[in-house]
Design an enzyme around this catalytic site. Structure first.
Site, PDB file in Angstrom:
ATOM      1  N   GLU A 125      -1.318  -5.419   8.678  1.00 44.20           N
ATOM      2  CA  GLU A 125      -0.528  -4.866   9.784  1.00 44.20           C
ATOM      3  C   GLU A 125      -1.203  -5.167  11.118  1.00 44.20           C
ATOM      4  OE1 GLU A 125       0.345  -0.712   9.187  1.00 44.20           O
ATOM      5  OE2 GLU A 125       1.053  -1.046   7.137  1.00 44.20           O
ATOM      6  N   GLU A 170       9.220  -4.195  10.586  1.00 47.56           N
ATOM      7  CA  GLU A 170       9.611  -2.892  10.027  1.00 47.56           C
ATOM      8  C   GLU A 170      10.129  -1.978  11.132  1.00 47.56           C
ATOM      9  OE1 GLU A 170       6.941  -0.925   7.295  1.00 47.56           O
ATOM     10  OE2 GLU A 170       8.173   0.885   7.295  1.00 47.56           O
ATOM     11  N   ASP A 217       0.846  -1.204   0.000  1.00 46.85           N
ATOM     12  CA  ASP A 217       0.000   0.000   0.000  1.00 46.85           C
ATOM     13  C   ASP A 217       0.882   1.256   0.000  1.00 46.85           C
ATOM     14  OD1 ASP A 217       0.902  -0.213   2.581  1.00 46.85           O
ATOM     15  OD2 ASP A 217      -1.055   0.039   3.537  1.00 46.85           O
ATOM     16  N   SER A 218       2.197   1.065   0.045  1.00 43.39           N
ATOM     17  CA  SER A 218       3.121   2.184  -0.206  1.00 43.39           C
ATOM     18  C   SER A 218       2.882   2.773  -1.592  1.00 43.39           C
ATOM     19  CB  SER A 218       4.577   1.720  -0.062  1.00 43.39           C
ATOM     20  OG  SER A 218       4.804   0.561  -0.833  1.00 43.39           O
ATOM     21  N   LYS A 234      -1.116  -9.368   2.942  1.00 40.15           N
ATOM     22  CA  LYS A 234      -0.346  -8.883   4.102  1.00 40.15           C
ATOM     23  C   LYS A 234      -1.223  -7.913   4.871  1.00 40.15           C
ATOM     24  CE  LYS A 234       3.322  -5.858   3.809  1.00 40.15           C
ATOM     25  NZ  LYS A 234       2.809  -4.696   4.559  1.00 40.15           N
ATOM     26  N   ASP A 247      -1.012  -6.073  -0.124  1.00 37.75           N
ATOM     27  CA  ASP A 247      -1.396  -5.445   1.141  1.00 37.75           C
ATOM     28  C   ASP A 247      -2.899  -5.281   1.236  1.00 37.75           C
ATOM     29  OD1 ASP A 247       0.480  -4.807   3.119  1.00 37.75           O
ATOM     30  OD2 ASP A 247       1.335  -3.189   1.906  1.00 37.75           O
TER      31      ASP A 247
HETATM   32  O1  KIV Z   1       3.602  -1.088   1.686  1.00 40.36           O
HETATM   33  C1  KIV Z   1       4.752  -1.528   1.626  1.00 40.36           C
HETATM   34  O2  KIV Z   1       5.463  -1.293   0.649  1.00 40.36           O
HETATM   35  C2  KIV Z   1       5.234  -2.328   2.754  1.00 40.36           C
HETATM   36  C3  KIV Z   1       6.629  -2.729   2.871  1.00 40.36           C
HETATM   37  C4  KIV Z   1       6.939  -3.741   3.855  1.00 40.36           C
HETATM   38  C5  KIV Z   1       7.704  -2.233   2.102  1.00 40.36           C
HETATM   39  O3  KIV Z   1       4.466  -2.656   3.579  1.00 40.36           O
END
Ligand code: KIV
Length: 274
Positions: free
Chosen positions: A120, A187, A49-50, A118, A88
């Protein structure tokens, strides 16, 4: 020099087996063009999500939507046949309850062809991780500095500098491993703690700003390519593409303004049609 290895599709089970072995290689990708370049070199591609900060000009990942993730993951999936493709779950798509998380995770997998999601969170998301894993969704967890929580935590802070933070992170790592996550991103975690967590859990850890002790490493691709002016301490610039692009575009602009581009070799004549 390029170091492309012969490839077959990498699975979640392959990544699990990499625990304690040669560090595995992960990078972010948001577009088919970049995925095509990266796929032969990496084990895991993450549609992070970056994308919100890197491509869309947001100052955080919080505004990123399910539609954003679906669009970019479909693009990456078309061009990355071999890497494990993780995607993400954006802020707001999994925190409310496990059933909503499953609905959104299954959309991400079904509509994009990604292999895993993924999300968080540690202890607070363990129940959701278990719910997803039990229903066939492979989950990569993400603990330590959590970019989706920056509004709540007050910024991008390295974690593990106090005993209280260390205890909380130990609990997070234990919780996501016990819940069935197949790997966990650490992270912004100080080295002694990242090393301890890597030895502590039986799933691979993936470090970003978390020392060489982790089982794998991930970076935002545009960071390692040197496309931003600002470089955090944990990033190594393996190229200076910002400078390269700047010089190329300045050359192009000069050539257009002086009519040096296009030349006759770059112009279609009407005689032979080529
Ligand atoms: O969103 C992202 O790019 C990440 C990383 C771990 C680089 O969560």
């Amino acid at each position: 020099m390029s170091s492309v290895r012969p490839r077959r599709k990498i699975s979640v089970a392959d990544i699990r087996r990499r625990k304690g072995g040669e560090p595995f290689v992960c990078l972010t990708a948001y577009t088919a063009m970049m995925a095509e370049i990266l796929d032969p070199h990496v084990d895991v591609l993450l549609v992070g999500d970056s994308v919100g900060t890197v491509l869309h000009g947001h100052d955080a990942t919080i505004p990123v939507t399910m539609d954003d993730m679906l669009l970019h993951a479909k693009s990456v999936a078309r061009a990355a046949p071999n890497s494990l493709l993780a995607i993400d779950m954006p802020f707001g798509s999994y925190e409310a309850d496990a059933a909503t998380a499953f609905e959104n995770a299954s959309r991400l997998l079904k509509e994009t062809g990604a292999d895993a999601v993924k999300l968080e969170g540690g202890v607070t998301q363990a129940e959701t991780i278990r719910f997803l894993v039990e229903r066939g969704v492979p989950v990569m967890a993400h603990i330590g500095l959590r970019p989706q929580a920056v509004r709540a935590t007050g910024g991008y802070r390295i974690v593990g500098k106090t005993e209280e933070e260390c205890d909380a992170l130990r609990a997070d790592a234990d919780a996501v491993a016990a819940a069935g996550a197949f790997s966990v991103v650490l992270e912004g975690v100080v080295e002694p703690l990242a090393r301890e967590l890597t030895e502590r859990v039986d799933i691979p850890t993936i470090g970003i700003g978390a020392s060489p002790a982790c089982d794998g490493q991930i970076l935002v691709t545009e960071d390692l390519l040197g496309m931003f002016n600002r470089t955090p301490k944990f990033v190594r610039r393996f190229a200076e593409l910002r400078e390269t692009i700047d010089a190329a575009v300045a050359d192009y602009a000069r050539a257009v303004r002086s009519r040096a581009f296009p030349s006759s070799a770059e112009t279609y004549a009407n005689d032979n049609g080529d």
